[in-house]
Scaffold this motif. Structure first.
Motif, PDB file in Angstrom:
ATOM      1  N   UNK A  85     -10.057 -90.164 -46.943  1.00 48.12           N
ATOM      2  CA  UNK A  85     -10.830 -91.398 -46.736  1.00 48.12           C
ATOM      3  C   UNK A  85     -12.257 -91.114 -46.284  1.00 48.12           C
ATOM      4  N   UNK A  86     -12.499 -89.957 -45.677  1.00 54.58           N
ATOM      5  CA  UNK A  86     -13.826 -89.625 -45.122  1.00 54.58           C
ATOM      6  C   UNK A  86     -14.639 -88.731 -46.054  1.00 54.58           C
ATOM      7  N   UNK A  87     -14.449 -88.846 -47.343  1.00 59.96           N
ATOM      8  CA  UNK A  87     -15.193 -87.991 -48.280  1.00 59.96           C
ATOM      9  C   UNK A  87     -16.700 -88.182 -48.191  1.00 59.96           C
ATOM     10  N   UNK A  88     -17.175 -89.427 -48.148  1.00 54.30           N
ATOM     11  CA  UNK A  88     -18.616 -89.685 -48.211  1.00 54.30           C
ATOM     12  C   UNK A  88     -19.188 -90.341 -46.974  1.00 54.30           C
ATOM     13  N   UNK A  89     -18.329 -90.967 -46.193  1.00 57.09           N
ATOM     14  CA  UNK A  89     -18.794 -91.610 -44.972  1.00 57.09           C
ATOM     15  C   UNK A  89     -17.649 -91.627 -43.967  1.00 57.09           C
ATOM     16  N   UNK A  90     -17.987 -91.901 -42.722  1.00 54.93           N
ATOM     17  CA  UNK A  90     -16.954 -91.948 -41.695  1.00 54.93           C
ATOM     18  C   UNK A  90     -15.902 -92.974 -42.086  1.00 54.93           C
ATOM     19  N   UNK A  91     -14.661 -92.538 -42.049  1.00 53.54           N
ATOM     20  CA  UNK A  91     -13.540 -93.408 -42.405  1.00 53.54           C
ATOM     21  C   UNK A  91     -12.978 -94.040 -41.147  1.00 53.54           C
ATOM     22  N   UNK A  92     -12.588 -95.297 -41.250  1.00 50.28           N
ATOM     23  CA  UNK A  92     -11.959 -96.035 -40.155  1.00 50.28           C
ATOM     24  C   UNK A  92     -10.641 -96.587 -40.685  1.00 50.28           C
ATOM     25  N   UNK A  93      -9.522 -96.149 -40.104  1.00 48.22           N
ATOM     26  CA  UNK A  93      -8.201 -96.557 -40.591  1.00 48.22           C
ATOM     27  C   UNK A  93      -7.356 -97.083 -39.444  1.00 48.22           C
ATOM     28  N   UNK A  94      -6.710 -98.212 -39.695  1.00 46.83           N
ATOM     29  CA  UNK A  94      -5.774 -98.764 -38.723  1.00 46.83           C
ATOM     30  C   UNK A  94      -4.505 -97.915 -38.699  1.00 46.83           C
TER      31      UNK A  94
END
Length: 163
Positions: free
Chosen positions: A76-85
């Motif tokens: 999920x964090x390939x291009x930007x910071x990922x935020x996951x519940x």
């Protein structure tokens, strides 16, 4: 020595209990840690020449369920910071214990982080944290820089045991 402890938690607070317990288990103060690394910041060790070998050592310490959860964060964090519940991570991983179990798995990853000897940093709240991922009380997040390093460590030939 580890002592098993049984506690009774109201069913509507189980997820919060696992999250806080995971944070508690992962929290090991380091008196030499730099101070006040804000959330979303890339930990300084990621930028060092030793980072690939440190990440490989960490990856070797992580359990299979921990690797599964982290792989979703990494992707999920390939291009930007990922935020996951937590529920999103549980659903993506098809983890049978659901969102509360994700916190428990990441608590185990926190132990692997300590075994691998990765540095911890002092947060603005005054607690210690490793910043492999972050937790804002609602969502887990990972920066692309950390994700890139762990992605490489997770590939065949990227782990310390493969060398």
């Amino acid at each position: 020595m580890i002592i098993p402890v049984t506690v009774h938690v109201p069913d509507h607070r189980v997820e919060e209990f696992y999250i806080r317990f995971g944070e508690f288990v992962a929290d090991v103060p380091n008196p030499d840690a730099p101070t006040l690394l804000p959330s979303g910041t890339v930990p300084s060790w990621v930028e060092t020449d030793e980072a690939p070998s440190m990440a490989a050592k960490l990856w070797d310490e992580i359990s299979l369920p921990g690797k599964g959860i982290l792989r979703h964060m990494i992707e999920a964090a390939r291009n930007e910071t990922a935020h996951l519940l937590p529920k999103e991570l549980a659903d993506l991983s098809q983890y049978p214990k659901g969102a509360p179990g994700v916190a428990g798995i990441l608590g185990g990853v926190g132990k692997a982080i300590r075994r691998a000897g990765l540095p911890v940093y002092t947060t603005p709240r005054g607690t210690s944290w490793h910043y492999i991922w972050d937790w804002d009380g609602e969502r887990y997040s990972m920066t692309p820089e950390v994700a890139r390093l762990l992605r490489k460590a997770s590939q065949p030939g990227g782990r310390a045991s493969d060398r």
